[in-house]
Design an enzyme around this catalytic site. Structure first.
Site, PDB file in Angstrom:
ATOM      1  N   ARG A  51       0.875  -1.167   0.000  1.00 17.12           N
ATOM      2  CA  ARG A  51       0.000   0.000   0.000  1.00 17.12           C
ATOM      3  C   ARG A  51       0.909   1.211   0.000  1.00 17.12           C
ATOM      4  O   ARG A  51       2.125   1.099   0.151  1.00 17.12           O
ATOM      5  CB  ARG A  51      -1.030  -0.015   1.141  1.00 17.12           C
ATOM      6  CG  ARG A  51      -0.674  -0.691   2.414  1.00 17.12           C
ATOM      7  CD  ARG A  51       0.393   0.004   3.211  1.00 17.12           C
ATOM      8  NE  ARG A  51       0.143   1.416   3.332  1.00 17.12           N
ATOM      9  CZ  ARG A  51       1.069   2.332   3.512  1.00 17.12           C
ATOM     10  NH1 ARG A  51       2.357   1.976   3.608  1.00 17.12           N
ATOM     11  NH2 ARG A  51       0.784   3.610   3.611  1.00 17.12           N
ATOM     12  N   GLY A  52       0.288   2.396  -0.145  1.00 12.65           N
ATOM     13  CA  GLY A  52       1.078   3.602  -0.332  1.00 12.65           C
ATOM     14  C   GLY A  52       1.181   3.833  -1.838  1.00 12.65           C
ATOM     15  O   GLY A  52       1.561   2.907  -2.580  1.00 12.65           O
ATOM     16  N   ARG A  94      -7.348  -0.546  -7.006  1.00  9.49           N
ATOM     17  CA  ARG A  94      -7.650   0.508  -6.021  1.00  9.49           C
ATOM     18  C   ARG A  94      -7.853   1.811  -6.807  1.00  9.49           C
ATOM     19  O   ARG A  94      -7.039   2.137  -7.669  1.00  9.49           O
ATOM     20  CB  ARG A  94      -6.518   0.667  -4.993  1.00  9.49           C
ATOM     21  CG  ARG A  94      -6.410  -0.522  -4.043  1.00  9.49           C
ATOM     22  CD  ARG A  94      -5.510  -0.205  -2.855  1.00  9.49           C
ATOM     23  NE  ARG A  94      -6.191   0.611  -1.866  1.00  9.49           N
ATOM     24  CZ  ARG A  94      -5.559   1.185  -0.829  1.00  9.49           C
ATOM     25  NH1 ARG A  94      -4.258   1.036  -0.675  1.00  9.49           N
ATOM     26  NH2 ARG A  94      -6.225   1.911   0.050  1.00  9.49           N
ATOM     27  N   GLN A 199      -2.077   2.305   9.793  1.00 14.14           N
ATOM     28  CA  GLN A 199      -0.775   2.419   9.114  1.00 14.14           C
ATOM     29  C   GLN A 199       0.219   3.212   9.966  1.00 14.14           C
ATOM     30  O   GLN A 199       1.426   2.971   9.907  1.00 14.14           O
ATOM     31  CB  GLN A 199      -0.936   3.111   7.755  1.00 14.14           C
ATOM     32  CG  GLN A 199      -1.662   2.289   6.705  1.00 14.14           C
ATOM     33  CD  GLN A 199      -3.151   2.577   6.677  1.00 14.14           C
ATOM     34  OE1 GLN A 199      -3.726   3.001   7.677  1.00 14.14           O
ATOM     35  NE2 GLN A 199      -3.785   2.348   5.549  1.00 14.14           N
ATOM     36  N   ASP A 240      -2.236  10.793  -2.252  1.00 15.70           N
ATOM     37  CA  ASP A 240      -2.619   9.747  -3.207  1.00 15.70           C
ATOM     38  C   ASP A 240      -3.004  10.325  -4.555  1.00 15.70           C
ATOM     39  O   ASP A 240      -2.890   9.657  -5.578  1.00 15.70           O
ATOM     40  CB  ASP A 240      -3.769   8.909  -2.638  1.00 15.70           C
ATOM     41  CG  ASP A 240      -3.245   8.018  -1.527  1.00 15.70           C
ATOM     42  OD1 ASP A 240      -3.174   8.489  -0.380  1.00 15.70           O
ATOM     43  OD2 ASP A 240      -2.833   6.885  -1.828  1.00 15.70           O
ATOM     44  N   ASN A 250      -5.658  12.137   0.489  1.00 17.93           N
ATOM     45  CA  ASN A 250      -4.712  11.323   1.270  1.00 17.93           C
ATOM     46  C   ASN A 250      -5.529  10.546   2.293  1.00 17.93           C
ATOM     47  O   ASN A 250      -6.763  10.672   2.371  1.00 17.93           O
ATOM     48  CB  ASN A 250      -3.653  12.216   1.932  1.00 17.93           C
ATOM     49  CG  ASN A 250      -2.516  11.393   2.523  1.00 17.93           C
ATOM     50  OD1 ASN A 250      -1.946  10.534   1.865  1.00 17.93           O
ATOM     51  ND2 ASN A 250      -2.191  11.618   3.793  1.00 17.93           N
ATOM     52  N   LYS A 251      -4.849   9.751   3.073  1.00 21.30           N
ATOM     53  CA  LYS A 251      -5.500   8.863   4.044  1.00 21.30           C
ATOM     54  C   LYS A 251      -6.558   9.595   4.875  1.00 21.30           C
ATOM     55  O   LYS A 251      -6.369  10.734   5.292  1.00 21.30           O
ATOM     56  CB  LYS A 251      -4.419   8.276   4.953  1.00 21.30           C
ATOM     57  CG  LYS A 251      -4.879   7.318   6.017  1.00 21.30           C
ATOM     58  CD  LYS A 251      -5.756   6.208   5.506  1.00 21.30           C
ATOM     59  CE  LYS A 251      -5.158   5.418   4.366  1.00 21.30           C
ATOM     60  NZ  LYS A 251      -6.195   4.575   3.668  1.00 21.30           N
TER      61      LYS A 251
HETATM   62  O1  MRU Z   1      -4.568   3.026   2.074  1.00 29.15           O
HETATM   63  P1  MRU Z   1      -3.099   3.280   1.975  1.00 29.15           P
HETATM   64  O2  MRU Z   1      -2.321   2.745   3.122  1.00 29.15           O
HETATM   65  O3  MRU Z   1      -2.542   2.854   0.633  1.00 29.15           O
HETATM   66  O4  MRU Z   1      -2.964   4.873   2.022  1.00 29.15           O
HETATM   67  C1  MRU Z   1      -1.704   5.437   1.906  1.00 29.15           C
HETATM   68  C2  MRU Z   1      -1.664   6.908   2.041  1.00 29.15           C
HETATM   69  O5  MRU Z   1      -2.671   7.555   2.190  1.00 29.15           O
HETATM   70  C3  MRU Z   1      -0.324   7.558   1.881  1.00 29.15           C
HETATM   71  O6  MRU Z   1      -0.232   8.718   2.642  1.00 29.15           O
HETATM   72  C4  MRU Z   1      -0.091   7.927   0.413  1.00 29.15           C
HETATM   73  O7  MRU Z   1      -0.344   6.842  -0.428  1.00 29.15           O
HETATM   74  C5  MRU Z   1       1.298   8.407   0.163  1.00 29.15           C
HETATM   75  S1  MRU Z   1       2.512   7.130   0.319  1.00 29.15           S
HETATM   76  C6  MRU Z   1       4.014   7.863  -0.034  1.00 29.15           C
END
Ligand code: MRU
Length: 348
Positions: A51-52, A94, A199, A240, A250-251
């Protein structure tokens, strides 16, 4: 003198398979799994083993190269039709992080003018290795640019994991902390746990502790109190997808922190590579927001914590409007002021 320390990496290319750090098992187990098929890669992305945003893009690129290396077509045009189909399959794993589509489009574009199936297979492998290597460089540059905004001794709050294991190496929001460590500067990180997938608690604390970086875990609900009592001087987050006007997905929980930054009059920074920008979208209203299984919020570590049958809403991301963002830290420099104009400048 440059200090050496561990910076964990999550995606490793092994020629016939991808070796992937299973992020669902962290922090209790450090297990690398083998991805050998397109379906393995799709499953690893959907179930958050990887993820990320940048790490998803890198893994998908390798996945497409791996799948294509097994095609048995003899003519280039049926090879390309098959590649397009597999690209679309992975792209649907995703919806929010644009790095996924960015990397997959780049892969498909790399073979548009090849003359043979064998040349296409080799090109795809080279392109995925290139995407991976470039991301490491880009993240290091983001780290250098980001570090220029902090002073020795600062305490900084972050959310989710925008670190080394979410990218090729170094991370985006966490990159300045690795660079600070290299340069012998002391920065203190506060990591928000990041409900519901944790996370922050599971991954950010783990990877920063591997590197010996000063990190303190808080729950999401402690953010305001922590900013007030611990002298937090800035908030830094990853992204994201960033639209043409600077609005940033973002998250989930990021938007809350941006509002807190404004209330406390501290800077709110977004750190992201250009591959996270989506200049085809005018504003954050157009960003597709992934909604995930309700079990992520009704259960914690497999234990039910909410009544059976309760109604739920589980968006995985939120959108922070550009007016709450002090600056966006990229590999090409720090964007501030009129985001629309500055982003346009970079992409032109
Ligand atoms: O759901 P996730 O864990 O993939 O979400 C990740 C994030 O929101 C990160 O902040 C984003 O992808 C940047 S990672 C460098």
């Amino acid at each position: 003198m440059t200090k050496t320390f561990t910076i964990p990496q999550s995606v490793l290319w092994k020629d016939t398979y991808i070796s992937l750090l299973d992020q669902q098992k962290l922090p209790l187990e450090t297990t690398y799994i083998e991805l050998r098929t397109l379906e393995d890669v799709w499953d690893a992305i959907v179930t958050l083993k990887v993820r990320g945003a940048p790490a998803i893009g890198i893994t998908a690129a390798y996945g497409l190269a791996l799948a294509a290396s097994q095609y048995e077509h003899e003519d280039v045009s049926s090879f390309l039709v098959h590649l397009q189909k597999d690209k679309e399959y992975l792209a649907n794993s995703r919806p929010t992080a644009v790095n996924l589509a960015w990397a997959l489009n780049r892969m498909v574009n790399s073979v548009q003018n090849v003359s043979s199936v064998n040349a296409a297979k080799t090109t795809l492998i080279h392109e995925s290795i290139q995407i991976h290597a470039e991301d490491e460089e880009v993240c290091r540059q983001i780290g250098e640019n980001g570090l220029s905004l902090f002073k020795d001794g600062d305490s900084i709050l972050t959310i989710c994991n925008a670190g080394s294991i979410a990218t090729a190496r170094y991370g985006t929001a966490l990159a300045p902390f690795y660079l600070a460590k290299e340069q012998g500067k002391e920065l203190k990180v506060y990591a928000s746990e990041t409900r519901p997938v944790f996370q922050g608690a599971r991954l950010t604390t783990w990877e920063l502790m591997q590197a010996g970086i000063d990190v303190t875990l808080i729950t999401d609900s402690m953010a305001a109190h922590t900013i007030k009592t611990k002298g937090i001087s800035a908030i830094i987050v990853g992204a994201d997808r960033i639209t043409a006007n600077g609005d940033t997905a973002n998250k989930i929980g990021t938007y809350n922190l941006a509002i807190l930054a404004k209330a406390f009059n501290i800077p709110f920074y977004v750190a992201a590579p250009l591959s996270t920008f989506d200049p085809t979208l005018d504003s954050g209203h157009e960003i597709p927001i992934e909604e995930r299984d309700s079990k992520e919020i009704t259960h914690v570590a497999g234990i039910q914590i909410a009544p059976t049958g309760v109604s739920t809403f589980n968006p995985a991301f939120d959108v922070t409007p550009n007016e709450l963002i002090t600056a966006i830290i990229t590999e090409k420099g720090i964007i501030a002021g009129n985001f629309t104009k500055e982003i346009q400048k970079i992409f032109n």
